[in-house]
Design a protein around this motif. Structure first.
Motif, PDB file in Angstrom:
ATOM      1  N   GLU A  30     -42.838 -75.496  -1.856  1.00 32.35           N
ATOM      2  CA  GLU A  30     -41.849 -76.462  -1.264  1.00 32.35           C
ATOM      3  C   GLU A  30     -42.461 -76.570   0.088  1.00 32.35           C
ATOM      4  OE1 GLU A  30     -37.268 -77.339  -1.299  1.00 32.35           O
ATOM      5  OE2 GLU A  30     -37.774 -76.186   0.918  1.00 32.35           O
ATOM      6  N   TYR A  31     -42.753 -77.713   0.506  1.00 34.01           N
ATOM      7  CA  TYR A  31     -43.557 -77.816   1.883  1.00 34.01           C
ATOM      8  C   TYR A  31     -42.904 -79.250   2.324  1.00 34.01           C
ATOM      9  CZ  TYR A  31     -46.907 -80.672  -0.682  1.00 34.01           C
ATOM     10  OH  TYR A  31     -47.463 -81.538  -1.549  1.00 34.01           O
ATOM     11  N   SER A  32     -43.242 -79.495   3.592  1.00 28.75           N
ATOM     12  CA  SER A  32     -42.572 -80.764   4.442  1.00 28.75           C
ATOM     13  C   SER A  32     -43.743 -81.551   4.740  1.00 28.75           C
ATOM     14  CB  SER A  32     -42.049 -80.304   5.485  1.00 28.75           C
ATOM     15  OG  SER A  32     -40.892 -79.441   5.464  1.00 28.75           O
ATOM     16  N   VAL A  33     -43.119 -83.121   4.537  1.00 31.28           N
ATOM     17  CA  VAL A  33     -44.276 -84.153   4.588  1.00 31.28           C
ATOM     18  C   VAL A  33     -43.266 -85.180   5.399  1.00 31.28           C
ATOM     19  CG1 VAL A  33     -45.705 -83.628   2.815  1.00 31.28           C
ATOM     20  CG2 VAL A  33     -43.898 -85.305   2.403  1.00 31.28           C
ATOM     21  N   HIS A  81     -48.312 -80.620 -10.590  1.00 32.07           N
ATOM     22  CA  HIS A  81     -47.422 -81.500 -10.165  1.00 32.07           C
ATOM     23  C   HIS A  81     -47.160 -81.568  -8.773  1.00 32.07           C
ATOM     24  CE1 HIS A  81     -44.360 -84.497 -10.628  1.00 32.07           C
ATOM     25  NE2 HIS A  81     -43.581 -83.758  -9.843  1.00 32.07           N
ATOM     26  N   THR A  82     -46.948 -82.734  -8.315  1.00 29.45           N
ATOM     27  CA  THR A  82     -46.375 -82.762  -6.950  1.00 29.45           C
ATOM     28  C   THR A  82     -45.491 -83.959  -6.902  1.00 29.45           C
ATOM     29  OG1 THR A  82     -47.927 -84.232  -6.239  1.00 29.45           O
ATOM     30  CG2 THR A  82     -48.480 -82.101  -5.636  1.00 29.45           C
ATOM     31  N   ASP A  83     -44.313 -83.894  -6.110  1.00 32.72           N
ATOM     32  CA  ASP A  83     -43.311 -84.762  -6.043  1.00 32.72           C
ATOM     33  C   ASP A  83     -43.942 -86.107  -5.326  1.00 32.72           C
ATOM     34  OD1 ASP A  83     -41.430 -83.323  -7.263  1.00 32.72           O
ATOM     35  OD2 ASP A  83     -40.418 -82.483  -5.311  1.00 32.72           O
ATOM     36  N   ASP A  84     -43.350 -87.157  -5.528  1.00 31.52           N
ATOM     37  CA  ASP A  84     -43.853 -88.410  -4.875  1.00 31.52           C
ATOM     38  C   ASP A  84     -43.057 -88.417  -3.304  1.00 31.52           C
ATOM     39  OD1 ASP A  84     -44.978 -89.367  -7.036  1.00 31.52           O
ATOM     40  OD2 ASP A  84     -43.168 -90.577  -7.575  1.00 31.52           O
ATOM     41  N   ILE A  85     -44.138 -88.808  -2.558  1.00 33.24           N
ATOM     42  CA  ILE A  85     -43.348 -88.847  -1.108  1.00 33.24           C
ATOM     43  C   ILE A  85     -42.721 -90.357  -1.045  1.00 33.24           C
ATOM     44  CG2 ILE A  85     -44.181 -89.076   1.343  1.00 33.24           C
ATOM     45  CD1 ILE A  85     -46.808 -87.667   0.585  1.00 33.24           C
ATOM     46  N   PRO A 102     -38.478 -82.603   2.428  1.00 34.67           N
ATOM     47  CA  PRO A 102     -39.214 -81.497   1.478  1.00 34.67           C
ATOM     48  C   PRO A 102     -39.814 -81.969   0.240  1.00 34.67           C
ATOM     49  CG  PRO A 102     -36.809 -81.535   0.993  1.00 34.67           C
ATOM     50  CD  PRO A 102     -37.026 -82.546   2.098  1.00 34.67           C
ATOM     51  N   ILE A 103     -40.967 -81.600  -0.276  1.00 34.00           N
ATOM     52  CA  ILE A 103     -41.890 -81.879  -1.348  1.00 34.00           C
ATOM     53  C   ILE A 103     -42.049 -80.709  -2.068  1.00 34.00           C
ATOM     54  CG2 ILE A 103     -43.943 -83.076  -1.984  1.00 34.00           C
ATOM     55  CD1 ILE A 103     -42.007 -84.865  -0.902  1.00 34.00           C
ATOM     56  N   HIS A 104     -42.238 -80.796  -3.274  1.00 33.10           N
ATOM     57  CA  HIS A 104     -42.505 -79.588  -4.318  1.00 33.10           C
ATOM     58  C   HIS A 104     -43.757 -79.650  -5.098  1.00 33.10           C
ATOM     59  CE1 HIS A 104     -38.024 -79.162  -3.836  1.00 33.10           C
ATOM     60  NE2 HIS A 104     -38.412 -78.041  -3.801  1.00 33.10           N
ATOM     61  N   MET A 105     -44.584 -78.643  -5.172  1.00 33.90           N
ATOM     62  CA  MET A 105     -45.855 -78.636  -5.718  1.00 33.90           C
ATOM     63  C   MET A 105     -45.907 -77.697  -6.818  1.00 33.90           C
ATOM     64  SD  MET A 105     -49.629 -78.377  -4.738  1.00 33.90           S
ATOM     65  CE  MET A 105     -49.541 -76.917  -3.494  1.00 33.90           C
ATOM     66  N   VAL A 106     -45.989 -77.973  -8.130  1.00 36.41           N
ATOM     67  CA  VAL A 106     -46.236 -76.935  -9.115  1.00 36.41           C
ATOM     68  C   VAL A 106     -47.667 -76.654  -9.248  1.00 36.41           C
ATOM     69  CG1 VAL A 106     -45.869 -76.247 -11.460  1.00 36.41           C
ATOM     70  CG2 VAL A 106     -44.074 -77.627 -10.245  1.00 36.41           C
ATOM     71  N   TYR A 107     -48.215 -75.442  -9.157  1.00 34.36           N
ATOM     72  CA  TYR A 107     -49.439 -75.126  -9.251  1.00 34.36           C
ATOM     73  C   TYR A 107     -49.660 -73.730 -10.152  1.00 34.36           C
ATOM     74  CZ  TYR A 107     -48.987 -71.592  -5.634  1.00 34.36           C
ATOM     75  OH  TYR A 107     -48.434 -70.656  -4.633  1.00 34.36           O
ATOM     76  N   GLU A 108     -50.979 -73.431 -10.549  1.00 36.91           N
ATOM     77  CA  GLU A 108     -51.379 -72.285 -11.095  1.00 36.91           C
ATOM     78  C   GLU A 108     -52.492 -71.637 -10.207  1.00 36.91           C
ATOM     79  OE1 GLU A 108     -53.208 -72.715 -14.757  1.00 36.91           O
ATOM     80  OE2 GLU A 108     -51.129 -73.321 -15.703  1.00 36.91           O
ATOM     81  N   ASP A 109     -52.139 -70.138  -9.957  1.00 39.57           N
ATOM     82  CA  ASP A 109     -52.950 -69.348  -9.146  1.00 39.57           C
ATOM     83  C   ASP A 109     -54.112 -69.020  -9.999  1.00 39.57           C
ATOM     84  OD1 ASP A 109     -52.287 -67.118 -10.585  1.00 39.57           O
ATOM     85  OD2 ASP A 109     -50.763 -66.360  -9.282  1.00 39.57           O
ATOM     86  N   SER A 110     -54.983 -68.232  -9.455  1.00 37.49           N
ATOM     87  CA  SER A 110     -56.296 -67.920 -10.083  1.00 37.49           C
ATOM     88  C   SER A 110     -56.014 -66.887 -11.212  1.00 37.49           C
ATOM     89  CB  SER A 110     -57.414 -67.046  -9.146  1.00 37.49           C
ATOM     90  OG  SER A 110     -56.785 -66.094  -8.155  1.00 37.49           O
ATOM     91  N   ARG A 142     -41.312 -71.386  -0.220  1.00 36.75           N
ATOM     92  CA  ARG A 142     -41.258 -72.057   0.891  1.00 36.75           C
ATOM     93  C   ARG A 142     -42.702 -71.990   1.796  1.00 36.75           C
ATOM     94  NH1 ARG A 142     -36.621 -71.830  -0.771  1.00 36.75           N
ATOM     95  NH2 ARG A 142     -35.076 -73.597  -0.641  1.00 36.75           N
ATOM     96  N   TYR A 143     -43.241 -73.056   2.063  1.00 40.79           N
ATOM     97  CA  TYR A 143     -44.657 -72.944   2.600  1.00 40.79           C
ATOM     98  C   TYR A 143     -44.325 -72.555   4.145  1.00 40.79           C
ATOM     99  CZ  TYR A 143     -48.998 -74.086   5.199  1.00 40.79           C
ATOM    100  OH  TYR A 143     -50.084 -73.994   5.884  1.00 40.79           O
ATOM    101  N   GLU A 144     -45.015 -71.849   4.740  1.00 38.44           N
ATOM    102  CA  GLU A 144     -45.067 -71.458   6.223  1.00 38.44           C
ATOM    103  C   GLU A 144     -46.551 -71.592   6.577  1.00 38.44           C
ATOM    104  OE1 GLU A 144     -42.431 -68.456   7.649  1.00 38.44           O
ATOM    105  OE2 GLU A 144     -40.935 -69.171   6.037  1.00 38.44           O
ATOM    106  N   TYR A 145     -46.493 -71.664   8.057  1.00 38.48           N
ATOM    107  CA  TYR A 145     -47.984 -71.853   8.709  1.00 38.48           C
ATOM    108  C   TYR A 145     -48.839 -70.666   8.033  1.00 38.48           C
ATOM    109  CZ  TYR A 145     -51.760 -72.419  11.921  1.00 38.48           C
ATOM    110  OH  TYR A 145     -53.012 -72.557  12.520  1.00 38.48           O
ATOM    111  N   ALA A 146     -48.367 -69.221   8.199  1.00 34.84           N
ATOM    112  CA  ALA A 146     -49.017 -68.294   7.911  1.00 34.84           C
ATOM    113  C   ALA A 146     -49.117 -67.760   6.227  1.00 34.84           C
ATOM    114  CB  ALA A 146     -48.522 -67.018   8.486  1.00 34.84           C
ATOM    115  N   THR A 147     -48.620 -68.719   5.537  1.00 33.13           N
ATOM    116  CA  THR A 147     -48.581 -68.589   3.907  1.00 33.13           C
ATOM    117  C   THR A 147     -49.952 -68.506   3.478  1.00 33.13           C
ATOM    118  OG1 THR A 147     -46.578 -69.719   3.691  1.00 33.13           O
ATOM    119  CG2 THR A 147     -47.541 -69.341   1.542  1.00 33.13           C
ATOM    120  N   ASN A 148     -50.203 -67.379   2.630  1.00 37.01           N
ATOM    121  CA  ASN A 148     -51.461 -67.218   1.922  1.00 37.01           C
ATOM    122  C   ASN A 148     -51.556 -67.978   0.430  1.00 37.01           C
ATOM    123  OD1 ASN A 148     -54.374 -66.523   1.262  1.00 37.01           O
ATOM    124  ND2 ASN A 148     -53.694 -64.447   1.054  1.00 37.01           N
ATOM    125  N   LEU A 149     -52.233 -69.120   0.367  1.00 39.09           N
ATOM    126  CA  LEU A 149     -52.247 -69.724  -0.876  1.00 39.09           C
ATOM    127  C   LEU A 149     -53.155 -69.497  -1.815  1.00 39.09           C
ATOM    128  CD1 LEU A 149     -50.942 -73.208   0.536  1.00 39.09           C
ATOM    129  CD2 LEU A 149     -49.621 -71.617  -0.484  1.00 39.09           C
TER     130      LEU A 149
END
Length: 90
Positions: A79-82, A50-54, A63-71, A36-43
């Protein structure tokens, strides 16, 4: 401020997802693996998969979900809010 960050994440993820033809449904991700994304989350986002449609029919924060790969090539689900797009004036 959180809304601005959420909008920036949504815009960035949409551009990256459009550039990458491969998608994976965030619903396929195990719910226990969702960060879950929070203001201090280090991404560490190297590539958005992929991202969910708004939703267009909702006028509230959702809540929206984003699937990503890190470095390091590891896959994550965030999960973050929009704000939904169904508010008429936006």
């Amino acid at each position: 401020m959180k809304a601005l960050i959420s909008l920036a994440l949504a815009g960035l993820s949409c551009m990256a997802a459009a550039a990458d033809g491969r998608t994976q449904s965030a619903q396929e991700a195990n719910a226990t693996d969702v960060e879950r994304y929070e203001y201090a989350t280090n991404l560490d986002i190297a590539r958005v998969i992929h991202t969910d449609d708004i939703p267009d029919d909702v006028c509230e924060v959702v809540p929206i979900h984003m699937v990503y790969e890190d470095s390091h090539g590891e896959r994550h689900t965030l999960e973050y809010s929009v704000m939904g797009r169904g508010c008429g004036g936006f």
